[in-house]
Design an enzyme around this catalytic site. Structure first.
Site, PDB file in Angstrom:
ATOM      1  N   ARG A  15       0.853  -1.208   0.000  1.00  6.44           N
ATOM      2  CA  ARG A  15       0.000   0.000   0.000  1.00  6.44           C
ATOM      3  C   ARG A  15       0.881   1.248   0.000  1.00  6.44           C
ATOM      4  O   ARG A  15       2.111   1.153   0.030  1.00  6.44           O
ATOM      5  CB  ARG A  15      -0.947  -0.005   1.189  1.00  6.44           C
ATOM      6  CG  ARG A  15      -0.282   0.013   2.552  1.00  6.44           C
ATOM      7  CD  ARG A  15      -1.369  -0.091   3.628  1.00  6.44           C
ATOM      8  NE  ARG A  15      -0.859  -0.643   4.854  1.00  6.44           N
ATOM      9  CZ  ARG A  15      -0.464   0.078   5.908  1.00  6.44           C
ATOM     10  NH1 ARG A  15      -0.502   1.381   5.846  1.00  6.44           N
ATOM     11  NH2 ARG A  15      -0.039  -0.521   6.995  1.00  6.44           N
ATOM     12  N   ASN A  89      11.564   0.441   1.028  1.00  2.22           N
ATOM     13  CA  ASN A  89      10.505   1.399   1.357  1.00  2.22           C
ATOM     14  C   ASN A  89       9.761   1.065   2.648  1.00  2.22           C
ATOM     15  O   ASN A  89       9.209   1.960   3.284  1.00  2.22           O
ATOM     16  CB  ASN A  89       9.522   1.451   0.173  1.00  2.22           C
ATOM     17  CG  ASN A  89       8.195   2.080   0.556  1.00  2.22           C
ATOM     18  OD1 ASN A  89       8.065   3.300   0.609  1.00  2.22           O
ATOM     19  ND2 ASN A  89       7.188   1.246   0.849  1.00  2.22           N
ATOM     20  N   TYR A 154      12.066   6.984  15.092  1.00  2.00           N
ATOM     21  CA  TYR A 154      11.845   7.095  13.642  1.00  2.00           C
ATOM     22  C   TYR A 154      12.902   8.004  12.991  1.00  2.00           C
ATOM     23  O   TYR A 154      13.498   7.652  11.966  1.00  2.00           O
ATOM     24  CB  TYR A 154      10.437   7.640  13.400  1.00  2.00           C
ATOM     25  CG  TYR A 154      10.015   7.727  11.959  1.00  2.00           C
ATOM     26  CD1 TYR A 154       9.579   6.602  11.267  1.00  2.00           C
ATOM     27  CD2 TYR A 154      10.030   8.947  11.280  1.00  2.00           C
ATOM     28  CE1 TYR A 154       9.180   6.692   9.945  1.00  2.00           C
ATOM     29  CE2 TYR A 154       9.633   9.047   9.965  1.00  2.00           C
ATOM     30  CZ  TYR A 154       9.202   7.915   9.295  1.00  2.00           C
ATOM     31  OH  TYR A 154       8.808   8.010   7.983  1.00  2.00           O
ATOM     32  N   LYS A 158      15.781   6.939  10.230  1.00  2.00           N
ATOM     33  CA  LYS A 158      15.866   7.541   8.892  1.00  2.00           C
ATOM     34  C   LYS A 158      17.211   8.234   8.676  1.00  2.00           C
ATOM     35  O   LYS A 158      17.753   8.233   7.575  1.00  2.00           O
ATOM     36  CB  LYS A 158      14.697   8.517   8.685  1.00  2.00           C
ATOM     37  CG  LYS A 158      13.321   7.827   8.683  1.00  2.00           C
ATOM     38  CD  LYS A 158      13.209   6.804   7.570  1.00  2.00           C
ATOM     39  CE  LYS A 158      11.818   6.229   7.423  1.00  2.00           C
ATOM     40  NZ  LYS A 158      11.714   5.253   6.328  1.00  2.00           N
TER      41      LYS A 158
HETATM   42  P1  NAP Z   1       2.379   2.706   4.960  1.00  2.00           P
HETATM   43  O1  NAP Z   1       1.176   3.123   4.201  1.00  2.00           O
HETATM   44  O2  NAP Z   1       2.256   2.412   6.414  1.00  2.00           O
HETATM   45  O3  NAP Z   1       3.039   1.466   4.205  1.00  2.00           O
HETATM   46  C1  NAP Z   1       4.151   0.799   4.729  1.00  2.00           C
HETATM   47  C2  NAP Z   1       4.155  -0.603   4.174  1.00  2.00           C
HETATM   48  O4  NAP Z   1       5.287  -1.290   4.737  1.00  2.00           O
HETATM   49  C3  NAP Z   1       2.914  -1.391   4.558  1.00  2.00           C
HETATM   50  O5  NAP Z   1       2.406  -2.048   3.427  1.00  2.00           O
HETATM   51  C4  NAP Z   1       3.433  -2.371   5.594  1.00  2.00           C
HETATM   52  O6  NAP Z   1       2.793  -3.642   5.616  1.00  2.00           O
HETATM   53  C5  NAP Z   1       4.859  -2.577   5.144  1.00  2.00           C
HETATM   54  N1  NAP Z   1       5.671  -3.086   6.226  1.00  2.00           N
HETATM   55  C6  NAP Z   1       5.720  -2.638   7.509  1.00  2.00           C
HETATM   56  N2  NAP Z   1       6.556  -3.386   8.228  1.00  2.00           N
HETATM   57  C7  NAP Z   1       7.049  -4.343   7.395  1.00  2.00           C
HETATM   58  C8  NAP Z   1       7.956  -5.424   7.559  1.00  2.00           C
HETATM   59  N3  NAP Z   1       8.529  -5.675   8.735  1.00  2.00           N
HETATM   60  N4  NAP Z   1       8.217  -6.219   6.497  1.00  2.00           N
HETATM   61  C9  NAP Z   1       7.633  -5.981   5.305  1.00  2.00           C
HETATM   62  N5  NAP Z   1       6.770  -4.970   5.082  1.00  2.00           N
HETATM   63  C10 NAP Z   1       6.482  -4.165   6.121  1.00  2.00           C
HETATM   64  O7  NAP Z   1       3.536   3.817   4.865  1.00  2.00           O
HETATM   65  P2  NAP Z   1       3.847   4.911   3.747  1.00  2.00           P
HETATM   66  O8  NAP Z   1       3.310   6.207   4.226  1.00  2.00           O
HETATM   67  O9  NAP Z   1       3.499   4.422   2.380  1.00  2.00           O
HETATM   68  O10 NAP Z   1       5.445   4.999   3.912  1.00  2.00           O
HETATM   69  C11 NAP Z   1       6.344   4.284   3.092  1.00  2.00           C
HETATM   70  C12 NAP Z   1       7.758   4.739   3.441  1.00  2.00           C
HETATM   71  O11 NAP Z   1       7.867   6.150   3.310  1.00  2.00           O
HETATM   72  C13 NAP Z   1       8.140   4.423   4.894  1.00  2.00           C
HETATM   73  O12 NAP Z   1       9.495   4.057   4.965  1.00  2.00           O
HETATM   74  C14 NAP Z   1       7.919   5.749   5.596  1.00  2.00           C
HETATM   75  O13 NAP Z   1       8.713   5.873   6.757  1.00  2.00           O
HETATM   76  C15 NAP Z   1       8.358   6.719   4.503  1.00  2.00           C
HETATM   77  N6  NAP Z   1       7.834   8.076   4.667  1.00  2.00           N
HETATM   78  C16 NAP Z   1       6.482   8.328   4.651  1.00  2.00           C
HETATM   79  C17 NAP Z   1       6.022   9.637   4.799  1.00  2.00           C
HETATM   80  C18 NAP Z   1       4.552   9.979   4.781  1.00  2.00           C
HETATM   81  O14 NAP Z   1       4.213  11.160   4.990  1.00  2.00           O
HETATM   82  N7  NAP Z   1       3.655   9.028   4.547  1.00  2.00           N
HETATM   83  C19 NAP Z   1       6.944  10.667   4.967  1.00  2.00           C
HETATM   84  C20 NAP Z   1       8.301  10.377   4.982  1.00  2.00           C
HETATM   85  C21 NAP Z   1       8.737   9.074   4.811  1.00  2.00           C
HETATM   86  P3  NAP Z   1       1.469  -3.898   6.510  1.00  2.00           P
HETATM   87  O15 NAP Z   1       0.418  -3.074   5.877  1.00  2.00           O
HETATM   88  O16 NAP Z   1       1.220  -5.360   6.376  1.00  2.00           O
HETATM   89  O17 NAP Z   1       1.819  -3.470   7.905  1.00  2.00           O
END
Ligand code: NAP
Length: 246
Positions: A15, A89, A154, A158
């Site tokens: 996702r 990611n 966190y 990062k």
């Molecule tokens: P998200 O919607 O929570 O998606 C994260 C995905 O990673 C989920 O599908 C989750 O699976 C999977 N995941 C978590 N733990 C895992 C593990 N141990 N092994 C395999 N898969 C795992 O997050 P997002 O917002 O798309 O973020 C993606 C990346 O961007 C992350 O690294 C986040 O820190 C970074 N980021 C996001 C933002 C933001 O504003 N959203 C900003 C800066 C950086 P499940 O659904 O099964 O838990």
């Protein structure tokens, strides 16, 4: 950008940002291993990619676990014969102010966000070194550079990714492998959607462009760094944040 039937492994692709990265690469003909903790999410995304005309497989794995990562790479090698692109990611948050942060919340965030990049990059670089070609793209965050109250674990994870990325870049530049990071700011995902409107308004005030980013904004930067065209860019951080940090 000509990806010529390359293979990418994208973690956390079930996702959010990871799904957008997988779909954007697939649009350009890249075959994808869709890695996620959730078999249902990985399966649904992989099915969508196959409908787009590429080869895609779902891989259920916990990227913070060394055995799980080893199994995941053997599955991918068996299916595709190797890989050209690794996108680290997958990430989680377990927020609390420092004094209230539990040790297990520190450990789980460091393991999922940072140790996973070490484990997956190690396996990927073995394969890429033999081919003398590879692209590693790691998803960091603006908070690695700015800090953020409630996110000691966190932001440390990062910031660790940034140092790790630069080291991989230096160690493997001679093997045709680049390693770069993308640092998103505030991006509209399930994580940010559920925040109250007043919090979102405060976030927007900190962004010169006055709006949150989209998953596609992040995916666009990742796709470029993953491409053969980005071959002379390594050890860099591309900030995708509407100007909130520069
Ligand atoms: P998200 O919607 O929570 O998606 C994260 C995905 O990673 C989920 O599908 C989750 O699976 C999977 N995941 C978590 N733990 C895992 C593990 N141990 N092994 C395999 N898969 C795992 O997050 P997002 O917002 O798309 O973020 C993606 C990346 O961007 C992350 O690294 C986040 O820190 C970074 N980021 C996001 C933002 C933001 O504003 N959203 C900003 C800066 C950086 P499940 O659904 O099964 O838990």
């Amino acid at each position: 950008m000509d990806f010529k039937g390359q293979v990418a492994l994208v973690t956390g692709a079930g996702r959010g940002i990871g799904q957008a990265i997988a779909e954007s690469l697939a649009t350009l003909g890249v075959n994808i291993a869709v890695v996620d903790l959730s078999a249902d999410d990985a399966g649904a995304v992989a099915e969508g990619l196959v409908r787009m005309g590429v080869r895609a497989i779902p891989v259920t794995a916990d990227v913070s676990n060394a055995d799980s990562v080893k199994d995941m790479f053997s599955t991918v090698v068996k299916e595709f014969g190797g890989m050209d692109i690794l996108v680290n990611n997958a990430g989680i948050t377990r927020d609390a102010l420092l004094l209230r942060m539990k040790e297990e919340d520190w450990d789980s965030v460091i393991d999922v966000n940072l140790k996973s990049v070490f484990l997956c990059s190690k396996e990927a670089v073995k394969i890429m070194s033999k081919r003398r070609y590879g692209r590693v793209v790691n998803i960091a965050s603006v908070v690695a550079f700015m800090g953020n109250p409630g996110q000691a674990n966190y932001s440390a994870s990062k910031a660790g990714i940034v140092g790790l990325t630069k080291t991989i870049a230096k160690e493997y530049a001679g093997r045709g492998i680049t390693a770069n990071a993308v640092a998103p700011g505030f991006i509209m995902t399930a994580m940010t959607e559920k925040l109250p409107d007043n919090v979102k308004d405060e976030m927007k005030k900190a962004i010169p462009m006055g709006k949150l980013g989209t998953v596609q904004d992040v995916a666009n930067a990742v796709v470029f760094l993953s491409s053969p065209d980005a071959g002379y860019i390594t050890g860099q951080v591309v900030h995708v944040n509407g100007g909130m940090y520069m």
